[in-house]
Design a protein around this motif. Structure first.
Motif, PDB file in Angstrom:
ATOM      1  N   ILE A  20       0.856  -1.195   0.000  1.00  0.00           N
ATOM      2  CA  ILE A  20       0.000   0.000   0.000  1.00  0.00           C
ATOM      3  C   ILE A  20       0.889   1.242   0.000  1.00  0.00           C
ATOM      4  CG2 ILE A  20      -2.004   1.112   1.083  1.00  0.00           C
ATOM      5  CD1 ILE A  20      -2.576  -1.827   0.777  1.00  0.00           C
ATOM      6  N   GLY A  21       0.754   2.046  -1.050  1.00  0.00           N
ATOM      7  CA  GLY A  21       1.565   3.269  -1.176  1.00  0.00           C
ATOM      8  C   GLY A  21       2.672   3.038  -2.187  1.00  0.00           C
ATOM      9  N   LEU A  22       2.401   3.432  -3.439  1.00  0.00           N
ATOM     10  CA  LEU A  22       3.345   3.155  -4.537  1.00  0.00           C
ATOM     11  C   LEU A  22       4.001   4.459  -4.991  1.00  0.00           C
ATOM     12  CD1 LEU A  22       0.886   0.800  -6.502  1.00  0.00           C
ATOM     13  CD2 LEU A  22       2.711   0.078  -4.942  1.00  0.00           C
ATOM     14  N   GLY A  23       4.526   5.214  -4.025  1.00  0.00           N
ATOM     15  CA  GLY A  23       5.135   6.511  -4.333  1.00  0.00           C
ATOM     16  C   GLY A  23       6.612   6.395  -4.648  1.00  0.00           C
ATOM     17  N   GLY A  62       7.746   3.474  -2.373  1.00  0.00           N
ATOM     18  CA  GLY A  62       6.937   2.255  -2.480  1.00  0.00           C
ATOM     19  C   GLY A  62       6.983   1.630  -3.870  1.00  0.00           C
ATOM     20  N   VAL A 115      -1.675  -1.127  -4.032  1.00  0.00           N
ATOM     21  CA  VAL A 115      -2.816  -0.219  -3.851  1.00  0.00           C
ATOM     22  C   VAL A 115      -2.272   1.191  -3.677  1.00  0.00           C
ATOM     23  CG1 VAL A 115      -4.781   0.381  -2.354  1.00  0.00           C
ATOM     24  CG2 VAL A 115      -4.157  -2.028  -2.669  1.00  0.00           C
ATOM     25  N   SER A 171       3.910   2.074   2.661  1.00  0.00           N
ATOM     26  CA  SER A 171       4.883   3.163   2.480  1.00  0.00           C
ATOM     27  C   SER A 171       4.083   4.429   2.201  1.00  0.00           C
ATOM     28  CB  SER A 171       5.824   2.832   1.310  1.00  0.00           C
ATOM     29  OG  SER A 171       6.679   3.933   1.059  1.00  0.00           O
ATOM     30  N   PRO A 226       2.726   8.681   3.335  1.00  0.00           N
ATOM     31  CA  PRO A 226       3.393   9.956   3.628  1.00  0.00           C
ATOM     32  C   PRO A 226       3.163  10.582   4.993  1.00  0.00           C
ATOM     33  CG  PRO A 226       1.534  10.279   2.145  1.00  0.00           C
ATOM     34  CD  PRO A 226       1.628   8.814   2.371  1.00  0.00           C
ATOM     35  N   ILE A 275      -2.351   9.337   7.597  1.00  0.00           N
ATOM     36  CA  ILE A 275      -2.747   8.404   6.528  1.00  0.00           C
ATOM     37  C   ILE A 275      -2.450   6.964   6.939  1.00  0.00           C
ATOM     38  CG2 ILE A 275      -2.240   7.723   4.133  1.00  0.00           C
ATOM     39  CD1 ILE A 275      -1.983  10.734   3.490  1.00  0.00           C
ATOM     40  N   ILE A 287      -5.237   4.011   7.098  1.00  0.00           N
ATOM     41  CA  ILE A 287      -5.114   2.769   6.321  1.00  0.00           C
ATOM     42  C   ILE A 287      -5.155   1.538   7.231  1.00  0.00           C
ATOM     43  CG2 ILE A 287      -3.460   1.427   4.901  1.00  0.00           C
ATOM     44  CD1 ILE A 287      -4.731   3.602   3.241  1.00  0.00           C
ATOM     45  N   THR A 327       6.793   0.710   6.541  1.00  0.00           N
ATOM     46  CA  THR A 327       8.115   1.286   6.260  1.00  0.00           C
ATOM     47  C   THR A 327       8.075   2.821   6.248  1.00  0.00           C
ATOM     48  OG1 THR A 327       7.818   1.328   3.864  1.00  0.00           O
ATOM     49  CG2 THR A 327       8.690  -0.710   4.796  1.00  0.00           C
ATOM     50  N   SER A 328       6.895   3.392   6.505  1.00  0.00           N
ATOM     51  CA  SER A 328       6.776   4.861   6.518  1.00  0.00           C
ATOM     52  C   SER A 328       7.490   5.403   7.755  1.00  0.00           C
ATOM     53  CB  SER A 328       5.307   5.284   6.618  1.00  0.00           C
ATOM     54  OG  SER A 328       4.452   4.404   5.932  1.00  0.00           O
ATOM     55  N   LYS A 380      15.471   6.181  13.386  1.00  0.00           N
ATOM     56  CA  LYS A 380      15.267   6.815  12.072  1.00  0.00           C
ATOM     57  C   LYS A 380      15.096   8.341  12.217  1.00  0.00           C
ATOM     58  CE  LYS A 380      13.628   7.674   7.926  1.00  0.00           C
ATOM     59  NZ  LYS A 380      14.386   7.730   6.706  1.00  0.00           N
ATOM     60  N   PHE A 413      13.352  13.001  -2.006  1.00  0.00           N
ATOM     61  CA  PHE A 413      12.767  13.053  -0.671  1.00  0.00           C
ATOM     62  C   PHE A 413      12.199  14.460  -0.513  1.00  0.00           C
ATOM     63  CE2 PHE A 413      13.673  13.107   4.140  1.00  0.00           C
ATOM     64  CZ  PHE A 413      12.450  12.507   4.428  1.00  0.00           C
ATOM     65  N   LYS A 451       8.388  16.991   8.312  1.00  0.00           N
ATOM     66  CA  LYS A 451       7.551  16.146   9.193  1.00  0.00           C
ATOM     67  C   LYS A 451       8.442  15.395  10.183  1.00  0.00           C
ATOM     68  CE  LYS A 451       6.713  12.113   6.900  1.00  0.00           C
ATOM     69  NZ  LYS A 451       7.497  11.025   7.360  1.00  0.00           N
TER      70      LYS A 451
HETATM   71  P1  NAD Z   1       5.357   9.712  -1.710  1.00  0.00           P
HETATM   72  O1  NAD Z   1       4.483  10.858  -1.362  1.00  0.00           O
HETATM   73  O2  NAD Z   1       6.159   9.732  -2.964  1.00  0.00           O
HETATM   74  O3  NAD Z   1       4.501   8.344  -1.731  1.00  0.00           O
HETATM   75  C1  NAD Z   1       3.403   8.099  -0.903  1.00  0.00           C
HETATM   76  C2  NAD Z   1       2.360   7.346  -1.723  1.00  0.00           C
HETATM   77  O4  NAD Z   1       1.248   7.048  -0.875  1.00  0.00           O
HETATM   78  C3  NAD Z   1       1.810   8.173  -2.899  1.00  0.00           C
HETATM   79  O5  NAD Z   1       1.890   7.437  -4.103  1.00  0.00           O
HETATM   80  C4  NAD Z   1       0.365   8.455  -2.506  1.00  0.00           C
HETATM   81  O6  NAD Z   1      -0.523   8.540  -3.610  1.00  0.00           O
HETATM   82  C5  NAD Z   1       0.072   7.245  -1.632  1.00  0.00           C
HETATM   83  N1  NAD Z   1      -1.062   7.458  -0.743  1.00  0.00           N
HETATM   84  C6  NAD Z   1      -1.302   8.528   0.040  1.00  0.00           C
HETATM   85  N2  NAD Z   1      -2.452   8.355   0.723  1.00  0.00           N
HETATM   86  C7  NAD Z   1      -2.940   7.155   0.349  1.00  0.00           C
HETATM   87  C8  NAD Z   1      -4.111   6.421   0.701  1.00  0.00           C
HETATM   88  N3  NAD Z   1      -5.009   6.890   1.581  1.00  0.00           N
HETATM   89  N4  NAD Z   1      -4.310   5.212   0.124  1.00  0.00           N
HETATM   90  C9  NAD Z   1      -3.418   4.717  -0.775  1.00  0.00           C
HETATM   91  N5  NAD Z   1      -2.295   5.370  -1.145  1.00  0.00           N
HETATM   92  C10 NAD Z   1      -2.074   6.570  -0.578  1.00  0.00           C
HETATM   93  O7  NAD Z   1       6.305   9.503  -0.441  1.00  0.00           O
HETATM   94  P2  NAD Z   1       7.710   8.690  -0.399  1.00  0.00           P
HETATM   95  O8  NAD Z   1       8.808   9.641  -0.654  1.00  0.00           O
HETATM   96  O9  NAD Z   1       7.566   7.431  -1.175  1.00  0.00           O
HETATM   97  O10 NAD Z   1       7.749   8.347   1.160  1.00  0.00           O
HETATM   98  C11 NAD Z   1       6.915   7.336   1.752  1.00  0.00           C
HETATM   99  C12 NAD Z   1       7.338   7.174   3.208  1.00  0.00           C
HETATM  100  O11 NAD Z   1       8.722   6.768   3.259  1.00  0.00           O
HETATM  101  C13 NAD Z   1       7.260   8.485   4.015  1.00  0.00           C
HETATM  102  O12 NAD Z   1       6.820   8.184   5.313  1.00  0.00           O
HETATM  103  C14 NAD Z   1       8.687   9.012   4.012  1.00  0.00           C
HETATM  104  O13 NAD Z   1       8.962   9.816   5.128  1.00  0.00           O
HETATM  105  C15 NAD Z   1       9.485   7.725   4.014  1.00  0.00           C
HETATM  106  N6  NAD Z   1      10.822   7.798   3.388  1.00  0.00           N
HETATM  107  C16 NAD Z   1      11.032   8.455   2.206  1.00  0.00           C
HETATM  108  C17 NAD Z   1      12.313   8.494   1.643  1.00  0.00           C
HETATM  109  C18 NAD Z   1      12.613   9.203   0.336  1.00  0.00           C
HETATM  110  O14 NAD Z   1      13.811   9.398   0.028  1.00  0.00           O
HETATM  111  N7  NAD Z   1      11.621   9.584  -0.452  1.00  0.00           N
HETATM  112  C19 NAD Z   1      13.383   7.835   2.285  1.00  0.00           C
HETATM  113  C20 NAD Z   1      13.121   7.147   3.464  1.00  0.00           C
HETATM  114  C21 NAD Z   1      11.834   7.124   4.014  1.00  0.00           C
END
Ligand code: NAD
Length: 301
Positions: free
Chosen positions: A8-11, A14, A31, A65, A67, A71, A75, A95-96, A173, A235, A242
Motif C-alpha cells: 500500500i503506497g506506490l510513491g 513504495g 494499492v 509506504s 506519507p 494516513i 489505512i 516502512t513509513s 530513524k 525526498f 515532518k
Molecule cells: P510519496 O508521497 O512519494 O509516496 C506516498 C504514496 O502514498 C503516494 O503514491 C500516494 O498517492 C500514496 N497514498 C497517500 N495516501 C494514500 C491512501 N489513503 N491510500 C493509498 N495510497 C495513498 O512519499 P515517499 O517519498 O515514497 O515516502 C513514503 C514514506 O517513506 C514516508 O513516510 C517518508 O517519510 C518515508 N521515506 C522516504 C524516503 C525518500 O527518500 N523519499 C526515504 C526514506 C523514508
C-alpha cells in the motif's frame, strides 16, 4: 509459488520497493490512491489491488509506504482498513516514517487482532529503494521479524532489529533524519558560499570528498540535484520537515532542549510555507540562493 504480498503506497519509495518484490518472483498486489502510480506498478508486472478489503483476502503479508502518520492510521485503523480485514497470523510491515505514538497505537490494535506488526522505517532514499540497498530500522516482535526477514532482505542491504519496543526503529530513524536536516542545511549554505567565492563546485566536490567535509548527503544533494538544477524528489522537503517535527517532539518528551535543531526546523518550515514542500529537500540551496536575507521564525513562536 511464493506467497502473495500486498503493498500500500506506490510513491517514490513504495514503487521501486514493490517492483523489486515482483522481480524477486512474488505475486504483489499494489494499492495507491494515485492511479498514475498504480499504472506504473502494473506495467512493471504488479497486480492491481482493487481495494484494501479485496487485497487483504489475497495476501498474508503487507508492506505500507505512506506519507503521514494520519494516513498510516487511516489505512490500518480505519473502517475497511487493513486491521479490520486481517486474519490471525498475518504480518504487516510499515516502512513509513511516522510518529512513535502511531507505531504504538498500531501495535496495540494489531495485538488485539492476533496479527504481527513491525514498524520498520527505512533510510537510503529512492536510489536505495531501486538498488535494494536500503537500511531497515525495525522495531517490534522478534517472532514477526524472523518471519518477515527473508522478504525484507529482498528490499534492503542492512537490516537492524533495534528492539522489541515497537517505536525503537522509528526513534533511530528520526535521529538519522535530524542529521539529514543538519547536513542538507550545511551543504546548502556551504555551496552557496563556495559559489559566491568563485569556486568551481565540481572541483570542490572532488576535494571535499577526500576531506572531512565529505558526507553522503553532500554527495546526494550536490550530484543528483544541485549540480543538475533539478529538484524533483527524491525526498520531498515536506517529508523531511515532518520528521524534524517528530524528532523535536521526541526531544520534548524527554524535556530536552535542542535549540539548534529548533532553529533548523523553523528554516525548513519557512521553505515549506513558501510553496516548495513538494520539491526535494535539497531545494533549500536554491531557496537560500534566491532569498539570502530571509529571517526565519522560531518553531512555535
Ligand atoms: P510519496 O508521497 O512519494 O509516496 C506516498 C504514496 O502514498 C503516494 O503514491 C500516494 O498517492 C500514496 N497514498 C497517500 N495516501 C494514500 C491512501 N489513503 N491510500 C493509498 N495510497 C495513498 O512519499 P515517499 O517519498 O515514497 O515516502 C513514503 C514514506 O517513506 C514516508 O513516510 C517518508 O517519510 C518515508 N521515506 C522516504 C524516503 C525518500 O527518500 N523519499 C526515504 C526514506 C523514508
Amino acid at each position: 509459488m511464493k506467497k502473495a504480498i500486498g503493498f500500500i503506497g506506490l510513491g517514490n519509495m513504495g514503487l521501486p520497493m514493490s517492483k523489486n518484490l515482483v522481480d524477486s518472483g512474488f505475486e504483489v498486489f499494489g494499492v495507491d490512491r494515485n492511479q498514475e502510480a498504480v499504472a506504473k506498478f502494473h506495467q512493471a508486472g504488479g497486480k492491481i489491488g482493487q481495494s484494501i478489503v479485496e487485497t487483504t483476502k489475497r495476501c498474508e503479508l503487507f508492506f505500507t509506504s505512506l506519507p503521514s502518520s494520519q494516513i498510516v492510521e487511516e489505512i490500518y485503523l480505519g473502517k475497511d482498513g487493513l486491521l479490520e480485514n486481517s486474519r490471525p497470523g498475518m504480518i504487516f510491515i510499515d516502512t513509513s516514517t511516522v510518529a512513535p505514538e502511531t507505531n504504538r497505537k498500531l501495535e496495540a490494535a494489531a495485538k488485539e487482532r492476533g496479527v504481527g506488526f513491525l514498524a520498520a522505517p527505512v533510510s537510503g532514499g529512492v536510489i536505495g529503494a531501486v538498488n535494494r540497498t536500503l537500511t531497515f530500522m525495525v522495531g517490534g516482535s522478534r517472532q514477526a521479524y524472523e518471519i518477515a526477514l527473508p522478504i525484507i532482505k529482498e528490499l534492503g542491504q542492512n537490516i537492524f532489529h533495534v528492539s522489541e519496543d515497537i517505536d525503537s526503529g522509528t526513534k533511530a530513524k528520526l535521529i538519522n533524519n535530524l542529521l539529514i536536516g543538519f547536513y542538507t542545511a550545511g551543504v546548502s549554505e556551504a555551496l552557496l558560499l563556495a559559489k559566491q567565492s568563485n569556486l568551481d563546485l565540481e572541483q570542490l566536490f572532488d576535494m571535499l570528498s577526500v576531506s572531512y567535509g565529505q558526507s553522503r548527503i553532500y554527495e546526494r544533494n550536490y550530484k543528483s540535484f544541485i549540480a543538475q538544477d533539478d529538484y524533483e524528489p527524491g525526498f520531498a522537503l515536506k517529508l523531511l520537515n515532518k520528521d524534524l517535527g517528530f524528532a523535536l517532539d521526541l526531544a520534548g518528551e524527554s524535556q530536552l532542549d535542542l535549540p539548534v535543531s529548533q532553529f533548523l526546523y523553523s528554516v525548513y518550515e519557512a521553505v515549506e510555507k513558501s510553496g516548495l514542500g513538494e520539491k526535494d529537500m535539497s531545494v533549500l540551496y536554491k531557496k537560500l540562493q534566491e532569498q539570502t536575507n530571509t529571517t526565519f521564525e522560531k518553531r512555535g513562536s
